[in-house]
Design a protein around this motif. Structure first.
Motif, PDB file in Angstrom:
ATOM      1  N   PRO A 165      11.288  10.471  -5.582  1.00  0.00           N
ATOM      2  CA  PRO A 165      11.601   9.809  -6.754  1.00  0.00           C
ATOM      3  C   PRO A 165      11.585  10.560  -7.890  1.00  0.00           C
ATOM      4  CG  PRO A 165       9.719   8.391  -5.293  1.00  0.00           C
ATOM      5  CD  PRO A 165      10.271   9.962  -4.836  1.00  0.00           C
ATOM      6  N   SER A 166      10.926  11.633  -8.232  1.00  0.00           N
ATOM      7  CA  SER A 166      10.987  12.518  -9.351  1.00  0.00           C
ATOM      8  C   SER A 166      12.329  13.269  -9.267  1.00  0.00           C
ATOM      9  CB  SER A 166       9.920  13.259  -9.527  1.00  0.00           C
ATOM     10  OG  SER A 166       9.758  14.333  -8.439  1.00  0.00           O
ATOM     11  N   LEU A 167      12.955  13.439  -8.021  1.00  0.00           N
ATOM     12  CA  LEU A 167      14.298  14.272  -8.188  1.00  0.00           C
ATOM     13  C   LEU A 167      15.427  13.471  -8.161  1.00  0.00           C
ATOM     14  CD1 LEU A 167      13.446  16.772  -5.313  1.00  0.00           C
ATOM     15  CD2 LEU A 167      12.873  16.980  -7.797  1.00  0.00           C
ATOM     16  N   ALA A 168      15.141  11.980  -8.341  1.00  0.00           N
ATOM     17  CA  ALA A 168      16.330  11.079  -8.204  1.00  0.00           C
ATOM     18  C   ALA A 168      17.622  11.543  -9.170  1.00  0.00           C
ATOM     19  CB  ALA A 168      15.696   9.586  -8.118  1.00  0.00           C
ATOM     20  N   PRO A 169      17.093  11.683 -10.453  1.00  0.00           N
ATOM     21  CA  PRO A 169      18.135  12.044 -11.458  1.00  0.00           C
ATOM     22  C   PRO A 169      19.102  13.012 -10.646  1.00  0.00           C
ATOM     23  CG  PRO A 169      16.300  12.002 -12.457  1.00  0.00           C
ATOM     24  CD  PRO A 169      15.881  11.981 -11.021  1.00  0.00           C
ATOM     25  N   CYS A 170      18.692  14.046  -9.832  1.00  0.00           N
ATOM     26  CA  CYS A 170      19.754  15.188  -9.364  1.00  0.00           C
ATOM     27  C   CYS A 170      20.846  14.664  -8.563  1.00  0.00           C
ATOM     28  CB  CYS A 170      18.949  16.022  -8.436  1.00  0.00           C
ATOM     29  SG  CYS A 170      17.841  16.963  -9.001  1.00  0.00           S
ATOM     30  N   PHE A 171      20.744  13.269  -8.128  1.00  0.00           N
ATOM     31  CA  PHE A 171      21.495  12.743  -6.952  1.00  0.00           C
ATOM     32  C   PHE A 171      22.330  11.752  -7.202  1.00  0.00           C
ATOM     33  CE2 PHE A 171      17.811  14.598  -4.956  1.00  0.00           C
ATOM     34  CZ  PHE A 171      18.354  15.764  -4.345  1.00  0.00           C
ATOM     35  N   SER A 172      23.510  12.147  -7.730  1.00  0.00           N
ATOM     36  CA  SER A 172      24.487  11.286  -8.360  1.00  0.00           C
ATOM     37  C   SER A 172      25.837  11.989  -8.228  1.00  0.00           C
ATOM     38  CB  SER A 172      24.419  10.870  -9.801  1.00  0.00           C
ATOM     39  OG  SER A 172      24.421  12.082 -10.722  1.00  0.00           O
ATOM     40  N   GLY A 173      26.928  11.097  -8.357  1.00  0.00           N
ATOM     41  CA  GLY A 173      28.382  11.835  -7.920  1.00  0.00           C
ATOM     42  C   GLY A 173      28.419  12.404  -6.664  1.00  0.00           C
ATOM     43  N   THR A 174      28.734  13.666  -6.617  1.00  0.00           N
ATOM     44  CA  THR A 174      28.923  14.548  -5.495  1.00  0.00           C
ATOM     45  C   THR A 174      27.877  14.791  -4.784  1.00  0.00           C
ATOM     46  OG1 THR A 174      30.702  15.848  -6.338  1.00  0.00           O
ATOM     47  CG2 THR A 174      29.795  16.836  -4.639  1.00  0.00           C
ATOM     48  N   PHE A 175      26.447  14.778  -5.287  1.00  0.00           N
ATOM     49  CA  PHE A 175      25.395  14.925  -4.799  1.00  0.00           C
ATOM     50  C   PHE A 175      24.509  13.937  -3.998  1.00  0.00           C
ATOM     51  CE2 PHE A 175      26.135  18.738  -7.577  1.00  0.00           C
ATOM     52  CZ  PHE A 175      25.922  19.797  -6.842  1.00  0.00           C
ATOM     53  N   ILE A 176      24.936  12.718  -4.332  1.00  0.00           N
ATOM     54  CA  ILE A 176      24.236  11.396  -3.949  1.00  0.00           C
ATOM     55  C   ILE A 176      24.107  11.521  -2.191  1.00  0.00           C
ATOM     56  CG2 ILE A 176      26.432  10.238  -3.395  1.00  0.00           C
ATOM     57  CD1 ILE A 176      23.221   8.647  -4.768  1.00  0.00           C
ATOM     58  N   ARG A 177      25.149  12.198  -1.568  1.00  0.00           N
ATOM     59  CA  ARG A 177      24.834  12.076  -0.005  1.00  0.00           C
ATOM     60  C   ARG A 177      23.785  12.956   0.417  1.00  0.00           C
ATOM     61  NH1 ARG A 177      29.349  15.376   2.174  1.00  0.00           N
ATOM     62  NH2 ARG A 177      30.552  16.312   0.397  1.00  0.00           N
TER      63      ARG A 177
END
Length: 253
Positions: A3-15
């Motif tokens: 959960p605390s790393l969730a902001p990293c994973f958007s756009g290209t990094f979501i997968r």
């Protein structure tokens, strides 16, 4: 996803959001330090060979390493560059969740780390000196695969991750610069040869700039897996005759 790393994973990094996990998220796992045990890693390679029956042994080890480095390097680098997180990803600190075929499904870290100093250096020491390095040495020694090939897999994935992060306004410029230094310096901080130096290059070709590895990953020697395309330094003649001109490709696994 942690959960605390969730902001990293958007756009290209979501997968890549599930590449890192906390204890309890996976039913079973192998201790990271056990990957340095001859019998453990041999059993994993036997399982992985069933995914690519008849595949070249060197290519199997190379492809397994790409799976592992993808799960490890991409989300860890995103956490460093976007959130300034210092994650406990040393090989002897983590566990490895596996797919049925023996490939790495996730790196299980003991906790979600701590904040890096605002102007910290050596942000990537845990990742490369204490995880990738020991694993490369063991895989190369046990299976007779070139260390340079395995480091090229790691450098390819790391450089791609930095490339993708650099276009995001949230990326820390100091972290990006430190990452690029790891790829562009001939020696490391201790004066030893840098195993990732020069392994990914940008070259002019037919009026374009193409991204290319220095060492082939051998994946085309596995059944059902095509050549990487333009990123490959030595594409097979058969591929060239079938596909036509070499074009730029960005690959993450």
């Amino acid at each position: 996803m942690i959960p605390s790393l969730a902001p990293c994973f958007s756009g290209t990094f979501i997968r890549f959001k599930d590449g890192l996990a906390l204890p309890g998220e996976h039913a079973s796992a192998v201790s990271g330090r056990d990957l340095l045990e001859t019998d453990v890693i041999e059993r994993l390679m036997v399982r992985f060979a069933e995914v690519y029956p008849g595949g070249d042994r060197r290519a199997l080890v190379s492809m397994w390493a790409q799976w592992h480095f993808g799960a490890l390097i991409i989300p860890t680098t995103a956490a460093i560059v976007f959130l300034g997180r210092d994650l406990p990803v040393e090989l002897d600190q983590v566990s490895i969740a596996l797919h049925e075929g023996g490939q790495t499904a996730a790196i299980i870290v003991p906790d979600d780390g701590a904040s890096l100093p605002p102007r910290g250096t050596d942000r990537f020491t845990r990742l490369f000196a204490r995880h990738v390095g020991p694993l490369v040495r063991h895989l190369a020694g046990q299976f007779g695969v070139s260390p340079r090939l395995l480091w090229s897999n790691a450098a390819d994935i790391f450089e791609w991750t930095l490339q993708q992060a650099a276009v995001d306004d949230r990326a820390n410029p100091g972290a990006l610069a430190e990452g690029q230094t790891l790829l562009q310096s001939k020696s490391d901080g201790g004066g030893q040869p840098n195993p990732m130096f020069g392994l990914v290059k940008y070259l002019p070709q037919d009026g374009q700039t193409i991204r290319r590895r220095k060492v082939c990953c051998l994946r085309y020697l596995l059944p059902g897996i095509e050549c990487c395309g333009g990123i490959c330094p030595t594409p097979p003649k058969m591929w060239l005759s079938q596909k036509g001109p070499v074009m730029t490709t960005v690959r993450t696994s």
